[in-house]
Design an enzyme around this catalytic site. Structure first.
Site, PDB file in Angstrom:
ATOM      1  N   ASP A 158       0.850  -1.202   0.000  1.00  0.00           N
ATOM      2  CA  ASP A 158       0.000   0.000   0.000  1.00  0.00           C
ATOM      3  C   ASP A 158       0.887   1.255   0.000  1.00  0.00           C
ATOM      4  O   ASP A 158       0.611   2.226  -0.703  1.00  0.00           O
ATOM      5  CB  ASP A 158      -0.903  -0.011   1.232  1.00  0.00           C
ATOM      6  CG  ASP A 158      -1.624  -1.337   1.373  1.00  0.00           C
ATOM      7  OD1 ASP A 158      -2.297  -1.737   0.419  1.00  0.00           O
ATOM      8  OD2 ASP A 158      -1.466  -1.997   2.420  1.00  0.00           O
ATOM      9  N   HIS A 186      -4.693  -3.194   6.555  1.00  0.00           N
ATOM     10  CA  HIS A 186      -4.449  -3.502   5.144  1.00  0.00           C
ATOM     11  C   HIS A 186      -5.786  -3.948   4.551  1.00  0.00           C
ATOM     12  O   HIS A 186      -6.095  -5.136   4.479  1.00  0.00           O
ATOM     13  CB  HIS A 186      -3.399  -4.608   4.996  1.00  0.00           C
ATOM     14  CG  HIS A 186      -3.338  -5.135   3.588  1.00  0.00           C
ATOM     15  ND1 HIS A 186      -2.915  -4.379   2.540  1.00  0.00           N
ATOM     16  CD2 HIS A 186      -3.699  -6.323   3.060  1.00  0.00           C
ATOM     17  CE1 HIS A 186      -3.003  -5.079   1.426  1.00  0.00           C
ATOM     18  NE2 HIS A 186      -3.482  -6.267   1.724  1.00  0.00           N
TER      19      HIS A 186
HETATM   20  P1  NDP Z   1      -1.258 -15.708  -3.424  1.00  0.00           P
HETATM   21  O1  NDP Z   1       0.124 -16.222  -3.305  1.00  0.00           O
HETATM   22  O2  NDP Z   1      -1.612 -14.855  -4.594  1.00  0.00           O
HETATM   23  O3  NDP Z   1      -1.690 -14.905  -2.108  1.00  0.00           O
HETATM   24  C1  NDP Z   1      -1.417 -15.408  -0.828  1.00  0.00           C
HETATM   25  C2  NDP Z   1      -2.015 -14.542   0.230  1.00  0.00           C
HETATM   26  O4  NDP Z   1      -1.449 -13.239   0.187  1.00  0.00           O
HETATM   27  C3  NDP Z   1      -3.533 -14.338   0.110  1.00  0.00           C
HETATM   28  O5  NDP Z   1      -4.091 -14.448   1.419  1.00  0.00           O
HETATM   29  C4  NDP Z   1      -3.650 -12.933  -0.398  1.00  0.00           C
HETATM   30  O6  NDP Z   1      -4.843 -12.313   0.091  1.00  0.00           O
HETATM   31  C5  NDP Z   1      -2.489 -12.293   0.295  1.00  0.00           C
HETATM   32  N1  NDP Z   1      -2.116 -10.969  -0.189  1.00  0.00           N
HETATM   33  C6  NDP Z   1      -1.758  -9.941   0.611  1.00  0.00           C
HETATM   34  N2  NDP Z   1      -1.506  -8.865  -0.077  1.00  0.00           N
HETATM   35  C7  NDP Z   1      -1.721  -9.166  -1.349  1.00  0.00           C
HETATM   36  C8  NDP Z   1      -1.651  -8.441  -2.526  1.00  0.00           C
HETATM   37  N3  NDP Z   1      -1.349  -7.179  -2.529  1.00  0.00           N
HETATM   38  N4  NDP Z   1      -1.904  -9.054  -3.685  1.00  0.00           N
HETATM   39  C9  NDP Z   1      -2.256 -10.342  -3.681  1.00  0.00           C
HETATM   40  N5  NDP Z   1      -2.351 -11.083  -2.587  1.00  0.00           N
HETATM   41  C10 NDP Z   1      -2.106 -10.502  -1.424  1.00  0.00           C
HETATM   42  O7  NDP Z   1      -2.306 -16.910  -3.350  1.00  0.00           O
HETATM   43  P2  NDP Z   1      -2.285 -18.326  -4.066  1.00  0.00           P
HETATM   44  O8  NDP Z   1      -3.674 -18.817  -3.940  1.00  0.00           O
HETATM   45  O9  NDP Z   1      -1.578 -18.297  -5.372  1.00  0.00           O
HETATM   46  O10 NDP Z   1      -1.355 -19.176  -3.120  1.00  0.00           O
HETATM   47  C11 NDP Z   1      -1.629 -19.434  -1.785  1.00  0.00           C
HETATM   48  C12 NDP Z   1      -0.849 -20.663  -1.408  1.00  0.00           C
HETATM   49  O11 NDP Z   1      -0.945 -20.802  -0.008  1.00  0.00           O
HETATM   50  C13 NDP Z   1      -1.384 -21.948  -2.036  1.00  0.00           C
HETATM   51  O12 NDP Z   1      -0.293 -22.643  -2.617  1.00  0.00           O
HETATM   52  C14 NDP Z   1      -1.928 -22.722  -0.838  1.00  0.00           C
HETATM   53  O13 NDP Z   1      -1.728 -24.104  -0.948  1.00  0.00           O
HETATM   54  C15 NDP Z   1      -1.070 -22.153   0.266  1.00  0.00           C
HETATM   55  N6  NDP Z   1      -1.544 -22.259   1.639  1.00  0.00           N
HETATM   56  C16 NDP Z   1      -0.602 -22.700   2.526  1.00  0.00           C
HETATM   57  C17 NDP Z   1      -0.903 -22.829   3.837  1.00  0.00           C
HETATM   58  C18 NDP Z   1       0.157 -23.334   4.729  1.00  0.00           C
HETATM   59  O14 NDP Z   1       1.317 -23.255   4.402  1.00  0.00           O
HETATM   60  N7  NDP Z   1      -0.210 -23.844   5.893  1.00  0.00           N
HETATM   61  C19 NDP Z   1      -2.231 -22.496   4.354  1.00  0.00           C
HETATM   62  C20 NDP Z   1      -3.123 -21.968   3.345  1.00  0.00           C
HETATM   63  C21 NDP Z   1      -2.776 -21.858   2.031  1.00  0.00           C
HETATM   64  P3  NDP Z   1      -6.137 -12.115  -0.841  1.00  0.00           P
HETATM   65  O15 NDP Z   1      -6.626 -13.487  -1.182  1.00  0.00           O
HETATM   66  O16 NDP Z   1      -7.059 -11.337   0.035  1.00  0.00           O
HETATM   67  O17 NDP Z   1      -5.669 -11.350  -2.046  1.00  0.00           O
END
Ligand code: NDP
Length: 327
Positions: A158, A186
């Protein structure tokens, strides 16, 4: 010097993919610090994380000492120095806020416990996964032996967006802008403060001299930039979010520039009327690996109303996770 253990959760996700290669090439901790990467994923994404690890191997990064991949938080956080909590449960259509907070409680509570159990004494935690401020609060609540100041959430994207939008408006370079602040959550209520920011040493608000633009264009453009990127790109911002995570940790560890500050969501000490303990974004300077809130800034009525609104949202989120028994 021993390599620094850096754990990234959600490592197989979009942000993870944009983040890991830059950590391994020195953009997190600098060009002289070796890193061990620990990738945490949910079981069904471990294979994809292994693929990313193969690519990391293929880069032969001189600073990358090792990579471990696991779906076990205890293993991932054992000895961790820097924890980047990226994986989270995104809000899906029709999902109520309570369900979202509960789903994230199921992720950030065990991660907090694992950090408490095994992290190195100097651990620093950055939460990126949304709702980031409240997820950081949950993790911190379950890590009672880790000083709470070590749990932070990201508002640096941001902050960077606020710099670039202002530079475009006034026709200056981003480097001409100093003392930008994002206050609060945020989320869409965040408040980018141009009254304390400077363009070439002059108040940014007076350089702009257009309160209607500030209220009706600038603030919403910064706050809703994520949605605009999804609209344009067909996917959420990933490289810029990863870049901001690198900036956040880099500045925390290596310090902010003299005469400038940055924005970090950190546990409030009560400064500027933000209730103590809430993880809210503040202007901070960093030095010697520690941050401190910039004190004594003037908060005018325009700013006060917006900071209060964002902080009220954080209070609501905190009360909701408290009611769910997550903190
Ligand atoms: P991303 O890598 O695109 O995003 C991950 C997180 O970052 C989301 O919560 C997203 O929030 C957040 N975020 C914060 N700021 C931003 C921003 N400016 N722009 C975009 N995202 C932002 O998500 P993916 O779905 O590609 O990947 C998530 C991964 O996490 C998956 O591989 C899943 O398996 C994994 N995962 C792992 C866990 C663990 O290790 N225990 C638990 C849960 C998931 P928002 O959705 O609000 O944009």
């Amino acid at each position: 010097m021993a390599p620094v253990n850096v754990t990234v959760t959600g490592a197989a996700g979009q942000i993870g993919y944009a983040l890991l290669f830059r950590i391994a090439s020195g953009h997190l901790l600098g060009p002289d610090t070796k890193v061990n990467l620990r990738l945490l994923e949910i079981p069904q994404a471990v294979k994809a994380a292994e693929g990313t690890a193969m690519e990391l191997d293929d880069c032969a990064f001189p600073l990358l000492s090792g990579i471990e991949i696991t779906d076990d938080a205890k293993k991932a956080f054992d000895g961790v120095n820097v924890a980047l909590l990226v994986g989270a449960r995104p809000r899906t259509k029709g999902m109520e806020r309570g369900d979202l907070l509960e789903a994230n409680g199921g992720i950030f509570k065990p991660q907090g416990e694992a950090i408490n159990a095994g992290a190195a004494s100097d651990v620093r935690v950055l939460v990126v996964g949304n709702p980031a401020n409240t997820n950081a609060l949950i993790a911190s609540a379950h890590a009672p032996d880790v000083p709470r100041e070590r749990f932070t959430a990201m508002t640096r994207l941001d902050h960077n967006r606020a710099l670039s939008q202002l530079a475009a408006k006034v026709g200056c370079a981003v480097t001409d802008i100093k003392k930008m602040t994002i206050w609060g959550n945020h989320s869409a209520t965040q408040y980018p403060d141009l009254f304390n920011a400077e363009v070439n040493g002059q108040s940014a608000a007076s350089v702009v001299n257009d309160e209607a633009w500030l209220a009706d264009t600038y603030i919403p453009t910064v706050a809703k930039r994520g949605a605009a990127i999804i609209e344009a790109r067909g996917a959420s911002s990933a490289a810029s979010a990863a870049n901001a995570a690198l900036n956040h940790v880099h500045d925390w560890v290596n310090g902010t520039a003299e005469g400038d500050w940055t924005s970090m969501a950190i546990p409030s000490d009560g400064s500027y009327g933000v209730p103590e303990g809430l993880i809210s974004s503040f202007p901070v300077t960093c030095s010697g690996g520690e941050y401190s809130i910039v004190q004594g800034l003037e908060i005018n009525e325009f700013s006060r109303a917006r900071i209060d609104a964002s902080v009220a949202e954080l209070v609501e989120e905190r009360d909701a996770v408290k009611a769910l028994g997550l903190i």
